[in-house]
Design an enzyme around this catalytic site. Structure first.
Site, mmCIF file in Angstrom:
data_model
loop_
_atom_site.group_PDB
_atom_site.id
_atom_site.type_symbol
_atom_site.label_atom_id
_atom_site.label_comp_id
_atom_site.label_asym_id
_atom_site.label_seq_id
_atom_site.Cartn_x
_atom_site.Cartn_y
_atom_site.Cartn_z
ATOM 1 N N ASP A 75 0.855 -1.190 0.000
ATOM 2 C CA ASP A 75 0.000 0.000 0.000
ATOM 3 C C ASP A 75 0.895 1.245 0.000
ATOM 4 O O ASP A 75 2.099 1.155 0.177
ATOM 5 C CB ASP A 75 -0.939 0.018 1.207
ATOM 6 C CG ASP A 75 -0.207 -0.279 2.503
ATOM 7 O OD1 ASP A 75 0.969 0.120 2.648
ATOM 8 O OD2 ASP A 75 -0.814 -0.903 3.390
ATOM 9 N N ASP A 77 1.378 4.947 1.722
ATOM 10 C CA ASP A 77 0.988 5.861 2.800
ATOM 11 C C ASP A 77 1.536 7.249 2.503
ATOM 12 O O ASP A 77 2.600 7.398 1.907
ATOM 13 C CB ASP A 77 1.547 5.366 4.141
ATOM 14 C CG ASP A 77 1.027 3.984 4.486
ATOM 15 O OD1 ASP A 77 -0.198 3.797 4.465
ATOM 16 O OD2 ASP A 77 1.856 3.082 4.731
ATOM 17 N N ASP A 157 9.194 4.123 13.119
ATOM 18 C CA ASP A 157 9.864 3.037 13.832
ATOM 19 C C ASP A 157 11.289 2.769 13.335
ATOM 20 O O ASP A 157 12.259 2.998 14.055
ATOM 21 C CB ASP A 157 9.001 1.762 13.852
ATOM 22 C CG ASP A 157 8.410 1.377 12.503
ATOM 23 O OD1 ASP A 157 8.745 2.029 11.490
ATOM 24 O OD2 ASP A 157 7.626 0.401 12.452
HETATM 25 P P1 ATP Z 1 3.735 -2.729 5.174
HETATM 26 O O1 ATP Z 1 2.554 -1.844 4.861
HETATM 27 O O2 ATP Z 1 4.455 -3.214 3.985
HETATM 28 O O3 ATP Z 1 3.410 -3.812 6.128
HETATM 29 P P2 ATP Z 1 4.728 -0.335 6.356
HETATM 30 O O4 ATP Z 1 6.104 0.058 6.793
HETATM 31 O O5 ATP Z 1 4.104 0.497 5.301
HETATM 32 O O6 ATP Z 1 4.812 -1.830 5.926
HETATM 33 P P3 ATP Z 1 2.460 0.379 7.928
HETATM 34 O O7 ATP Z 1 1.895 -0.315 9.097
HETATM 35 O O8 ATP Z 1 1.670 0.512 6.686
HETATM 36 O O9 ATP Z 1 3.838 -0.370 7.621
HETATM 37 O O10 ATP Z 1 2.919 1.804 8.445
HETATM 38 C C1 ATP Z 1 3.335 2.840 7.579
HETATM 39 C C2 ATP Z 1 4.482 3.618 8.208
HETATM 40 O O11 ATP Z 1 4.056 4.201 9.443
HETATM 41 C C3 ATP Z 1 5.693 2.771 8.578
HETATM 42 O O12 ATP Z 1 6.561 2.603 7.514
HETATM 43 C C4 ATP Z 1 6.304 3.592 9.696
HETATM 44 O O13 ATP Z 1 7.046 4.676 9.159
HETATM 45 C C5 ATP Z 1 5.096 4.157 10.402
HETATM 46 N N1 ATP Z 1 4.664 3.273 11.518
HETATM 47 C C6 ATP Z 1 3.740 2.295 11.457
HETATM 48 N N2 ATP Z 1 3.586 1.681 12.637
HETATM 49 C C7 ATP Z 1 4.426 2.303 13.483
HETATM 50 C C8 ATP Z 1 4.740 2.135 14.861
HETATM 51 N N3 ATP Z 1 4.137 1.202 15.588
HETATM 52 N N4 ATP Z 1 5.659 2.965 15.393
HETATM 53 C C9 ATP Z 1 6.254 3.916 14.648
HETATM 54 N N5 ATP Z 1 6.023 4.105 13.363
HETATM 55 C C10 ATP Z 1 5.123 3.327 12.766
HETATM 56 MG MG MG Z 2 2.142 0.392 4.588
#
Ligand code: ATP
Ligand code: MG
Length: 465
Positions: A75, A77, A157
């Site tokens: 996805d 963001d 994170d």
């Molecule tokens: P994927 O969607 O592929 O699982 P992602 O890194 O995009 O991985 P998401 O959960 O969609 O994960 O979160 C988007 C972004 O928001 C992350 O890349 C990170 O920068 C931030 N983020 C998400 N969860 C947390 C958290 N628990 N603590 C700090 N930052 C976070």
């Molecule tokens: Mg994501």
């Protein structure tokens, strides 16, 4: 910086390396490989509209990270300086969601683009509980303080998740050394790992998930505190853990994720009922069942076949049910069927307190398990009726899976294979065959442990097994 960790950073070095805010590093279009063609049209639309209204806005997180790794993002963001209300004012198709994190969802049919306002440091502002709140363990309960893009980067994170792409001038912005870490395939938390895990213990699960999915190594300083802090997961709401476990086990890298979860003492927190069954080599019957199931799941995800949480939980918790049923049978002399059904209830009740598996899935898990007993009955109309059950296929697959690791059900499993594949008119012959084997089969299934004489409660129904 590149490759610095590869030979193994010493613990002291790793503890001293504090990848806090570096200089902002900006890469122009010809210095990075991200092309607009790879970004979803809807995400681009949102970025353009925000930019046009005069707001800074960037693609961030997994989308940017995965594009840089040459993977297809799950996805996209977006992070922006516009507040949720300002975003809502710009988009008719916008929904504001979340309490812990207020977010805007821009809805394009089934595609949803998540837009978050730059987050600031919670300690800088007043202590209003509406804006930010922290528990005694240091866990962030609410985090709705807005800030600059630099602060937003620091609040993320991992360094590799804090890369920002601008659709205005196609630049890539790195605040925390994420590009170097991507190249070294190193997952490193931004800031002090212990503090960051305490703020949000789910980050420990995320570390393992990304390590497995992206084939990266958790940096020593980020890995070090996990084992000890793992029990903090007990404070995470069960509904959030359900969502996280779906990402852990149904995203295509379940086997590797499972192994890392065990290594870091995280699996034991999520499934404490399985902890007594875990062996040092991970190769007991129940552990092999889990591994086979996860390999199958990963293959199905890769082939874009349907995977269901019910089958996953049925396999993960099977060992807990069997061993609990055996204890109940021995301790209270219950017939196997009753002991088994009681164990099913106990195991699911206890598990759903930690991981809120929705009822529609636990109902299926129960059916898959209960059918394991029903499938041992091959006389009369039993097989026919079992086949009519909506969960027959899952239960049958589960029986075949069990047969790969459990002893004593080989004849039963191959009988069912023949029964399922044969034409209805030739099934009678199979049933006649089964009646010769039935007594032995029943013995095999009932005598997992040698049974004591039954003490059936007055008036209770005879055992089904
Ligand atoms: P994927 O969607 O592929 O699982 P992602 O890194 O995009 O991985 P998401 O959960 O969609 O994960 O979160 C988007 C972004 O928001 C992350 O890349 C990170 O920068 C931030 N983020 C998400 N969860 C947390 C958290 N628990 N603590 C700090 N930052 C976070
Ligand atoms: Mg994501």
């Amino acid at each position: 910086m590149l490759g610095k960790d590869e030979g193994g950073e010493t613990q002291m070095e790793s503890e001293q390396r504090a990848p806090d805010i570096h200089q902002r590093r900006i890469l122009s279009r010809d210095e990075h490989p991200i092309s607009r063609k790879e970004i979803s049209e809807n995400a681009l639309k949102v970025l353009y509209r925000l930019n046009k209204a005069g707001y800074e806005a960037y693609l961030v997180g997994g989308g940017v990270r995965d594009l840089l790794l040459g993977k297809t993002p799950k996805d996209f963001d977006i992070a922006t300086e516009a507040t949720p209300e300002q975003i809502k004012a710009l988009f008719g198709n916008c929904r504001l969601i979340g309490r812990r994190f207020r977010l805007a969802h821009i809805v394009f049919g089934r595609d949803i683009i998540e837009v978050a306002t730059f987050r600031g440091h919670h300690h800088q502002v007043n202590n209003s509980r509406h804006v930010s709140a922290q528990s005694e363990e240091g866990m962030l309960l609410r985090d709705n303080v807005y800030g600059t893009i630099e602060e937003d980067a620091e609040r993320r994170d991992f360094t590799v998740n804090a890369l920002y792409y601008s659709a205005k001038d196609f630049t890539l912005h790195d605040f925390c050394g994420g590009l170097a870490d991507l190249e070294a395939r190193r997952l490193d938390l931004i800031g002090d790992p212990e503090t960051r895990y305490r703020e949000d213990p789910v980050r420990m699960l995320r570390a393992v998930r990304f390590a497995a999915k992206l084939d990266m190594t958790i940096s020593p300083r980020s890995a070090l505190p996990i084992h000890e802090l793992a029990p903090l997961l007990q404070d995470i709401p069960a509904a959030r853990l359900f969502e996280e476990t779906l990402k852990l086990f149904l995203a295509g890298d379940a086997l590797q994720t499972y192994r890392l979860l065990r290594e870091y003492n995280l699996f034991q927190q999520l499934f404490p009922q399985l902890t007594p069954l875990l062996t040092p080599n991970g190769d007991s019957v129940h552990e092999r069942l889990i591994e086979f199931a996860l390999i199958d799941t990963d293959n199905r995800v890769r082939e874009e076949k349907r995977v269901t949480p019910a089958f996953l939980y049925a396999t993960l918790l099977w060992g807990a049910v069997e061993s609990r049923a055996r204890i109940l049978e021995n301790e209270s002399g219950l017939p196997w069927h009753d002991a088994f059904m009681m164990a099913v209830n106990e195991v699911l009740d206890s598990q759903t307190r930690i991981i809120a598996i929705p009822r529609r899935f636990t109902t299926d898990v129960r059916d898959i398990w209960a059918l394991q007993l029903r499938l041992t009955r091959r006389q009369g109309r039993h097989p026919e009726r079992a086949m009519e059950h909506p969960k027959f296929r899952a239960a049958y697959d589960f029986l075949l899976l069990r047969n790969r690791v459990e002893r004593g059900i080989g004849e039963l499993a191959s009988w069912w294979e023949r029964y399922v594949e044969s034409a209805p008119e030739s099934r009678h012959q199979l049933q006649r065959e089964a009646s010769r084997d039935e007594p032995r089969e029943a013995r095999e299934n009932n005598n997992k442990k040698r049974r004591r004489p039954r003490r059936r409660k007055p008036g209770s129904a005879p055992s089904a097994s």
